[in-house]
Write a protein that holds these residues in place. Structure first.
Motif, mmCIF file in Angstrom:
data_model
loop_
_atom_site.group_PDB
_atom_site.id
_atom_site.type_symbol
_atom_site.label_atom_id
_atom_site.label_comp_id
_atom_site.label_asym_id
_atom_site.label_seq_id
_atom_site.Cartn_x
_atom_site.Cartn_y
_atom_site.Cartn_z
ATOM 1 N N TRP A 172 0.812 -1.214 0.000
ATOM 2 C CA TRP A 172 0.000 0.000 0.000
ATOM 3 C C TRP A 172 0.844 1.261 0.000
ATOM 4 N N GLN A 195 -8.756 5.140 4.504
ATOM 5 C CA GLN A 195 -8.920 3.756 4.927
ATOM 6 C C GLN A 195 -9.739 2.956 3.923
ATOM 7 N N LYS A 196 -10.800 3.534 3.394
ATOM 8 C CA LYS A 196 -11.589 2.824 2.390
ATOM 9 C C LYS A 196 -10.808 2.660 1.086
ATOM 10 N N LYS A 198 -7.578 2.273 0.941
ATOM 11 C CA LYS A 198 -6.652 1.178 1.221
ATOM 12 C C LYS A 198 -7.371 -0.163 1.186
ATOM 13 N N LYS A 199 -8.596 -0.190 1.707
ATOM 14 C CA LYS A 199 -9.371 -1.430 1.718
ATOM 15 C C LYS A 199 -9.621 -1.933 0.297
ATOM 16 N N LEU A 202 -6.420 -3.431 -1.018
ATOM 17 C CA LEU A 202 -6.160 -4.764 -0.479
ATOM 18 C C LEU A 202 -7.077 -5.811 -1.118
ATOM 19 N N GLN A 203 -8.314 -5.430 -1.398
ATOM 20 C CA GLN A 203 -9.218 -6.358 -2.073
ATOM 21 C C GLN A 203 -8.717 -6.693 -3.475
ATOM 22 N N HIS A 206 -5.736 -9.007 -3.141
ATOM 23 C CA HIS A 206 -6.193 -10.354 -2.787
ATOM 24 C C HIS A 206 -6.770 -11.073 -4.011
#
Length: 700
Positions: A172, A195-196, A198-199, A202-203, A206
């Motif tokens: 990130w 934060q969203k 970054k989320k 990360l999704q 993944h």
């Protein structure tokens, strides 16, 4: 006038990221004391709070408004937490605002960031009348607009992430640094926060990792059946083993580590092995997964099916060998009903059985021919009264067939009458021209065997350089294309083969030639119907026709074949010798149609610059389309062409025996099991053995 505020230790917020994370940002408290104020936002919480009475809150707000009204400053009523708002509370708040000189009301939600800016801009417009009037949007309509804005920003941000992030190992900190100047990143962070953002990153990472693992898994599963084939191909070794025992069996195989790798940590998709692209071996713990077990079961079923199919092939062969209904030359269509059953159709396709049947037919036909040849030798007196030209009349052929007709060896070839007649004619030819070339046992003729034995014992200097060049100096090869439509080519090919020896050799002018036939009846531009192949180089083409349609087919095929080789180095098809023959239709009589076909054929022959042969007379050649004389004429013409092109290798003639010290006369029957080596080898091993000066291949 200055107004005193009581807001001690109240923190000031600058962005949504500070909510709940006050300690991570610079803390700045609102000042207390005298401030110069221009307006007020009067906030009313319309959510259902714990241990809180909305009516008391509204009463407090009413009193507070009475105090604010004394300042004569603009006031805007702000309904907060509308995302959790109670409908009655919202109605009461609107009624309160309406009762206080129609105060403007803005429905907001700080959590969803809905109408927050609108509350301030509405107050600013009341303070500064020169500004345009702000339109107040109800909460749910504003929420819808906000959701659409966030969704659009999210789509753009996800596009940015997918464009930048291609590897699941990206971090990130590295990616956010790359994206910080992009408007897509800035807009989404403004609306939803870091934060969203970054989320979502990360999704995406993944998802990339799962796709990478799935590609590796598919690759391993694709190779796994090959590993089973290489390591455990024996059904007897596996048939009753459990999956656990099969895994232990695999580990004992010598090539186990060629196909599998045993990892210290498992499962394999949670280790660094997923990024080891150089190691393509299958992680052994993959065997414990359901897809791998299914592949093993499929491998086991395949081995069982292969065994069953092999058993069906053996059972079918046994049926062929034991069935009294299978005779030489019987077509598959007639034999199928006697030897096929439901089990056969269940396990193998009919084409497999047809192939087995074809091979079996070849064996029993060869055996029947050998036995028929023995029969002819036993009845040798039938052939003593023939003319020296060895061409029996129809009456004589009828007598021969009547005498032999009661013999089982004669009846065995009942469905191969043309080949049986050809064997009789070959035998007659051998009786009056007994040479090794016309011998029915050729190339196992005793004379040929003696020559081979002598030549293998001593190699003359003149032959030493040619030994590896010519495998059989007495036989040349003629490659003949037979072009015809509607079965003409195949039928003539069968008739010519009937005139050949058992190993497809044909006698021309007293010499043996190997004859290779290629009948063509389809589109010559297709590889299967091509004039030439890597193993077949034509020396000539025999073109057959019996109608206008078949003549047109011949012309089109010749033109297509020539066009296909134009401009190529190997364009010898352009000069390929052609012979055009009109074939009589069975039962057809000469007339205007026949004369018309002859004239058309002559014109086409002139156009193609090829030879044209008159049609065969009815009855010549025992019902064949073309008589033997015409076939010989065509083959002689091809030989002349080959000699002109230096395609026929010259062979040394056999001189008469002179200056011979010892002559051996052996009375042996060709094909007998007695070995000529037993007689000649002791003589050839003698110290006095030397080559004859006469140059004969059978003299020493």
């Amino acid at each position: 006038a200055a107004t005193k505020l009581a807001s001690a230790e109240k923190l000031m917020y600058f962005c949504t990221d500070q909510l709940g994370l006050e300690q991570d940002f610079e803390q700045k408290q609102m000042p207390d004391g005298k401030l110069l104020l221009d307006g007020f936002l009067l906030c009313v919480d319309v959510s259902r709070g714990m241990n809180r009475n909305f009516d008391e809150q509204l009463k407090f707000v009413s009193n507070l408004y009475n105090q604010l009204a004394k300042t004569k400053k603009p006031v805007v009523v702000v309904l907060t937490k509308c995302d959790e708002g109670v409908e009655r509370y919202i109605r009461d708040a609107h009624a309160f605002a309406l009762s206080k000189k129609s105060l403007q009301v803005v429905e907001t939600s700080a959590r969803s960031n809905v109408n927050v800016d609108l509350a301030f801009s509405t107050l600013v417009q009341l303070i500064d009348k020169s500004r345009g009037k702000t339109k107040i949007i109800p909460y749910f309509e504003a929420l819808k607009q906000q959701s659409q804005q966030i969704a659009a920003a999210k789509d753009k941000y996800e596009w940015l992430v997918s464009r930048i992030v291609k590897n699941h190992n990206e971090t990130w900190s590295n990616v956010s640094f790359k994206m910080q100047s992009s408007p897509e990143y800035q807009d989404y962070v403004y609306l939803e926060g870091t934060q969203k953002a970054k989320k979502l990153f990360l999704q995406h990472v993944h998802r990339l990792k799962q796709e990478h693992i799935e590609r590796r898994r598919k690759m391993y599963l694709a190779v796994l059946p090959q590993a089973f084939e290489a390591l455990i191909p024996d059904l007897d070794e596996l048939d009753h083993l459990s999956c656990v025992k099969v895994e232990k069996l695999l580990e004992t195989k010598a090539d186990f580590l060629k196909w599998f790798v045993v990892l210290e940590e498992t499962p394999w998709d949670a280790t660094s092995h997923i990024d080891n692209m150089e190691n393509e071996r299958i992680p052994f713990d993959l065997m414990e997964t359901q897809p791998a077990k299914q592949l093993y079961e499929a491998h086991l079923e395949k081995l069982r099916n292969e065994r069953k199919r092999a058993e069906m092939r053996r059972a079918f062969k046994e049926n062929l060998e034991t069935s009294p209904f299978i005779t030489p030359g019987k077509p598959w269509e007639e034999a199928r009903s006697f030897i096929m059953n439901e089990d056969f159709y269940l396990w193998l396709e009919e084409s497999v059985y047809m192939d087995i049947y074809s091979k079996h037919q070849k064996q029993i036909i060869e055996k029947a021919k050998e036995e028929f040849q023995e029969l002819l030798l036993e009845y040798s007196e039938l052939f003593y009264e023939l003319e020296l030209d060895a061409k029996p009349s129809k009456e004589k052929m009828g007598v021969i067939q009547d005498v032999l007709g009661e013999e089982q060896r004669f009846k065995a070839l009942q469905k191969l009458q043309a080949e049986r007649d050809a064997l009789i004619l070959k035998h007659i030819h051998f009786v009056y021209h007994p040479t090794k070339e016309t011998c029915p046992s050729c190339p196992l003729c005793v004379d040929s065997r003696i020559e081979q034995l002598i030549s293998s014992r001593f190699i003359r200097p003149s032959e030493r350089n040619q030994k590896n060049l010519l495998s059989d100096s007495t036989v040349d090869r003629i490659n003949l294309v037979i072009l015809g439509k509607d079965g003409l080519a195949r039928e003539l090919a069968n008739e010519i083969r009937a005139l050949c020896t058992n190993d497809d050799k044909y006698v021309i002018e007293g010499k043996m030639y190997e004859l290779a036939l290629r009948p063509i009846e389809g589109n010559v531009r297709l590889p299967v119907n091509s004039f030439q192949t890597p193993t077949f180089q034509p020396h000539g083409c025999l073109c057959l026709y019996n109608s206008k349609e078949s003549l047109s087919y011949v012309v089109e095929s010749i033109e297509k074949s020539r066009e296909s080789t134009m401009g190529r180095r190997d364009n010898h098809l352009v000069h390929l010798p052609l012979t055009l023959i009109l074939v009589n239709k069975r039962g057809d009589t000469s007339g205007e149609t026949l004369q018309s076909l002859i004239q058309q054929g002559q014109q086409i022959a002139s156009k193609l610059q090829c030879v044209f042969l008159d049609p065969a007379s009815a009855g010549i050649g025992y019902g064949r389309n073309i008589n033997e004389k015409q076939i010989s004429q065509v083959l002689k013409g091809l030989l002349d062409s080959k000699r002109n092109l230096n395609l026929v290798s010259s062979t040394a003639s056999i001189k008469d025996l002179v200056d011979v010290d010892l002559r051996i006369v052996m009375c042996l029957m060709c094909g007998d099991p007695f070995n000529t080596d037993d007689i000649l080898v002791p003589i050839l091993q003698s110290q006095s053995y030397r080559p004859s000066q006469c140059g004969s291949s059978s003299s020493v």
